[in-house]
Structure formats: C-alpha cells, structure tokens
Scaffold this motif. Structure first.
Motif, PDB file in Angstrom:
ATOM      1  N   GLN A 113       0.499  -1.249  -0.099  1.00  0.00           N
ATOM      2  CA  GLN A 113       0.380  -0.176   0.003  1.00  0.00           C
ATOM      3  C   GLN A 113       0.707   1.454  -0.062  1.00  0.00           C
ATOM      4  O   GLN A 113       0.375   2.396  -1.294  1.00  0.00           O
ATOM      5  CB  GLN A 113      -0.993  -0.131   1.123  1.00  0.00           C
ATOM      6  N   GLU A 116       2.630   1.523  -3.817  1.00  0.00           N
ATOM      7  CA  GLU A 116       1.434   2.287  -4.543  1.00  0.00           C
ATOM      8  C   GLU A 116       1.006   3.235  -4.390  1.00  0.00           C
ATOM      9  O   GLU A 116       1.366   4.372  -5.035  1.00  0.00           O
ATOM     10  CB  GLU A 116       0.491   1.335  -4.106  1.00  0.00           C
ATOM     11  N   THR A 117       1.011   3.922  -2.723  1.00  0.00           N
ATOM     12  CA  THR A 117       0.690   5.249  -2.792  1.00  0.00           C
ATOM     13  C   THR A 117       2.190   6.336  -3.189  1.00  0.00           C
ATOM     14  O   THR A 117       1.695   7.789  -3.711  1.00  0.00           O
ATOM     15  CB  THR A 117       0.128   5.382  -1.415  1.00  0.00           C
TER      16      THR A 117
ATOM     17  N   SER B  88     -11.029  15.679  -1.107  1.00  0.00           N
ATOM     18  CA  SER B  88     -12.084  14.413  -0.851  1.00  0.00           C
ATOM     19  C   SER B  88     -12.583  14.770  -1.597  1.00  0.00           C
ATOM     20  O   SER B  88     -13.447  13.328  -2.520  1.00  0.00           O
ATOM     21  CB  SER B  88     -12.168  13.198   0.169  1.00  0.00           C
ATOM     22  N   ASN B 111     -18.280   7.253  -5.852  1.00  0.00           N
ATOM     23  CA  ASN B 111     -17.318   6.399  -6.202  1.00  0.00           C
ATOM     24  C   ASN B 111     -15.596   6.122  -5.720  1.00  0.00           C
ATOM     25  O   ASN B 111     -15.160   7.576  -6.179  1.00  0.00           O
ATOM     26  CB  ASN B 111     -17.283   6.132  -8.194  1.00  0.00           C
ATOM     27  N   GLU B 112     -15.695   6.093  -3.814  1.00  0.00           N
ATOM     28  CA  GLU B 112     -15.123   6.828  -3.300  1.00  0.00           C
ATOM     29  C   GLU B 112     -13.292   6.446  -4.363  1.00  0.00           C
ATOM     30  O   GLU B 112     -12.286   7.282  -3.946  1.00  0.00           O
ATOM     31  CB  GLU B 112     -15.819   6.311  -2.562  1.00  0.00           C
ATOM     32  N   GLN B 113     -13.168   4.813  -4.402  1.00  0.00           N
ATOM     33  CA  GLN B 113     -11.973   4.400  -5.014  1.00  0.00           C
ATOM     34  C   GLN B 113     -11.543   5.550  -6.102  1.00  0.00           C
ATOM     35  O   GLN B 113     -10.207   6.459  -6.050  1.00  0.00           O
ATOM     36  CB  GLN B 113     -11.832   2.962  -5.563  1.00  0.00           C
ATOM     37  N   HIS B 114     -12.820   5.980  -7.172  1.00  0.00           N
ATOM     38  CA  HIS B 114     -11.846   6.500  -8.020  1.00  0.00           C
ATOM     39  C   HIS B 114     -11.993   7.428  -8.235  1.00  0.00           C
ATOM     40  O   HIS B 114     -10.631   8.465  -8.515  1.00  0.00           O
ATOM     41  CB  HIS B 114     -12.898   6.210  -9.343  1.00  0.00           C
ATOM     42  N   GLU B 116     -11.023   8.728  -5.614  1.00  0.00           N
ATOM     43  CA  GLU B 116      -9.410   9.028  -4.030  1.00  0.00           C
ATOM     44  C   GLU B 116      -8.020   9.161  -5.611  1.00  0.00           C
ATOM     45  O   GLU B 116      -7.308   9.810  -5.212  1.00  0.00           O
ATOM     46  CB  GLU B 116      -8.943   8.140  -3.284  1.00  0.00           C
ATOM     47  N   THR B 117      -8.285   7.963  -6.040  1.00  0.00           N
ATOM     48  CA  THR B 117      -7.708   8.409  -7.461  1.00  0.00           C
ATOM     49  C   THR B 117      -7.036   9.524  -7.958  1.00  0.00           C
ATOM     50  O   THR B 117      -5.693   9.596  -8.497  1.00  0.00           O
ATOM     51  CB  THR B 117      -7.696   6.541  -8.211  1.00  0.00           C
ATOM     52  N   THR B 118      -8.165   9.683  -8.731  1.00  0.00           N
ATOM     53  CA  THR B 118      -8.444  10.577  -9.534  1.00  0.00           C
ATOM     54  C   THR B 118      -7.316  11.596  -8.615  1.00  0.00           C
ATOM     55  O   THR B 118      -6.742  12.566  -9.255  1.00  0.00           O
ATOM     56  CB  THR B 118      -9.788  11.515  -9.484  1.00  0.00           C
ATOM     57  N   ARG B 121      -3.714  11.770  -7.913  1.00  0.00           N
ATOM     58  CA  ARG B 121      -3.106  11.801  -9.551  1.00  0.00           C
ATOM     59  C   ARG B 121      -3.289  13.175  -9.769  1.00  0.00           C
ATOM     60  O   ARG B 121      -1.841  14.075 -10.068  1.00  0.00           O
ATOM     61  CB  ARG B 121      -3.418  10.876 -10.781  1.00  0.00           C
TER      62      ARG B 121
END
Lengths: 194, 194
Positions: A113, A116-117, B88, B111-114, B116-118, B121
């Motif tokens: 984890q 990856e972060t 967030s 869509n918390e995972q999407h 957070e990744t966005t 990034r």
C-alpha cells in the motif's frame, strides 16, 4: 526568473490541444523531453515513472480500442501519444538511485500500500514535470485520463509490473477544436497563508 | 522554446534545498506561484489541490511535531512550508469548474476509490506544476514526504475533508547541506519508443 513570454509558454497561454499539425515529433525531441523532466525531484529519488511513446501506426492501433470514444480521433491523429506509467517495483532500483542509503528499498518492499501510494504520487508529480518540459521545448500537450487502464496494461505491460497512469498526446497543435478555457479557482478558495 | 539558462533554472540546475537564506517570501510571491501553477491542466478540470502556506512561527510550531526527525531543523528554518493537500470532495466544485458538462460530478460522487485515485493523481500533477512555478519565479524548493500525514491532517484539516499529500519548503536556498545530486535513469532503462 523566467520572462513573461516564457511563463506564458509553460503555464498561462498553454492549452490542452485536440488537433495537430501534420508535423513529426522526432525521437531526439522525445529524448530531450526526458532529459529535462528527469531532473525534477522525487521522494527518495524513487523515480517511479515509466514512459512508452506510442508513435508508429501499428502501435497506435494497439492503443485505439482502449481509448474512450471522445479521445479516439484526436489520439489517432496525434504524432505521438505517451503512456505515462509507474513501476510497481520501483524500489528495486533504489540501491542504484539512492546509493547513500542502502536501507531505502526496505521502506517499500513488502509494504504494497505504501509503495503504491508513493509510486502514484511521485509518478504523477513527474507527469507534471513532463508536461512542462514538453511545452518548454515548443511542443503542445493533450493529457487524458479517459481510457481503459486495465486494457492498456494488458496490451503494453503484460507482465503486470508497470501500471498506466495517464496518457499525453504530443505534437504541434492547431487551434481547431480548442475548447473555451476552463475557469480556475481563486487563491482564497483553495489556498491559505497561516 | 525556453533558453538553456531558463531550462537550467526550472530543471537542470535546480536542487532540493536544505538550508535557507534569512530572506522573507512575501505573500504576493506565494500568490504569484499559485497564479502560474493554477493554469496547468487537470483531468476534467477537477483541480483537487489545496494549499496551506505555513509561514508564521506559531503555525510552524503546529507543524513541527509531525515532521520526521531528518526534516525538522530545515523545515523550521525555511521561510515558508507549503502543505500540498487534496480535497476528498473536489467533485463538488465540478459544476463550477466544468460548466459545459453538468454530469461530471456524478463520475466521482459515490465512487470513493475512483475519486481518491483521481484526486491523488491530479493533485500530485499539480504539485509538479507548483515546484516548477516556484523555481520559475526564482525561489528554491525543498519537497518532502517524510512526515506524519495523519498528524498533519488532524492538526490542519480537522474536519477530515482535505488530506495532506506532501510538504514543500520554499525560500531562497544556500549551498549549505546540499547533497551530491542523485543519479537519474538513462532514457533506455525507463522509456521506450514503439
């Protein structure tokens, strides 16, 4: 300090392009982008970014089915599309990249984890250097998140080690298809001085 | 295209600084960094970056206990330490930032995972713009990942909406404490043209 004209080139006047002049981007120019952006700092000199420059018609065809509908035509027209990815085992190069700290690999190995972060954070930071470096060399950019990451990874990184982060069209843009510039937040709504 | 001298300023000669001249960084200069970096592109104009410029002695004291040992002295000496964070709930501003696509908020909300990744990034990409913009204005940077993110978040973002990403000292550097420059990978070991 850079001149106003140069600040325009890398920030204020630069736009995300959707249409491209019929003008090649040489391999030497792609190497020149890399030779600039690679000097930008990353955490522990971890350098997780990996790049595939998709330039040939055959390689573009491999990319095509994984692009979102709205990104397909402009990407197929672009002289080059860079796949900006990250290496999930970036830490294996730390003994070479951070030689004064022989323990650095262990900060990440076995801690998926955290690794990856760190990779996503730093490879994206390097994506910022990449876009500015390309513009500084007179190129225009068209960065995109609208594609099927898993599909691109299967096609270009079948061993599963590299993961696509975002795509960036590269070339010399035309004004065709330029959208009105998106607004940006005022300082006070996103920044604070304490 | 930028001059060789300017490419040195933003990339080739720029270093991560560990020691600082006794010279203030004005609030106007901090605003000028933001006024440049905000023009860098983000996915869907999502603009997830948030910045707290920690400048006063009192605010520096709030940051101090959360810094890793090796980053403490140089950070306390730096004229300013920026906390680069991400929102967030960045998608709540999409109706304003991407007005031509009223549906954009729904790409992320729920869509918390999407989301957070966005956010990670794009806020990191914006971190790259931030570092280059500061250097373009004649400042030196000292970006750092060595701190307790959860501790900084509790202290500076107690409502839990913003999350710290990395820290960046800002000022006018001295040569003191500069480490030998870390090596960078050769083009062929991290890039490919296909």
């Amino acid at each position: 300090m850079l001149s106003d004209k140069d600040l325009d080139t890398i920030f204020r006047s630069a736009r995300t392009h959707n249409s491209w002049q019929d003008r090649e981007v040489s391999d030497v120019t792609l190497q020149a982008i890399y030779d600039l952006m690679r000097w930008g700092p990353t955490s522990a000199n971890s350098f997780p970014l990996r790049i595939v420059f998709v330039k040939s018609a055959a390689a573009k065809e491999r990319l095509k089915p994984h692009l979102s509908e709205g990104n397909r035509a402009k990407t197929m027209q672009a002289p080059v599309t860079a796949i900006l990815a990250w290496d999930s085992r970036f830490y294996d190069r730390l003994p070479e990249l951070l030689p004064h700290n022989p323990d650095a690999r262990n900060w990440f190995a076995g801690n998926e984890q955290h690794a990856e972060t760190t990779a996503l954070r730093n490879a994206s930071l390097q994506g910022g250097y990449f876009i500015v470096a390309a513009r500084a060399l007179g190129l225009d950019c068209g960065p995109m998140s609208g594609f099927d990451n898993a599909g691109v990874d299967r096609e270009f990184f079948p061993d599963g080690r590299y993961r696509s982060n975002f795509l960036c069209n590269l070339g010399y843009g035309t004004a065709e298809g330029l959208k009105p510039r998106g607004p940006r937040p005022d300082f006070d709504s996103v920044c604070e001085i304490v």
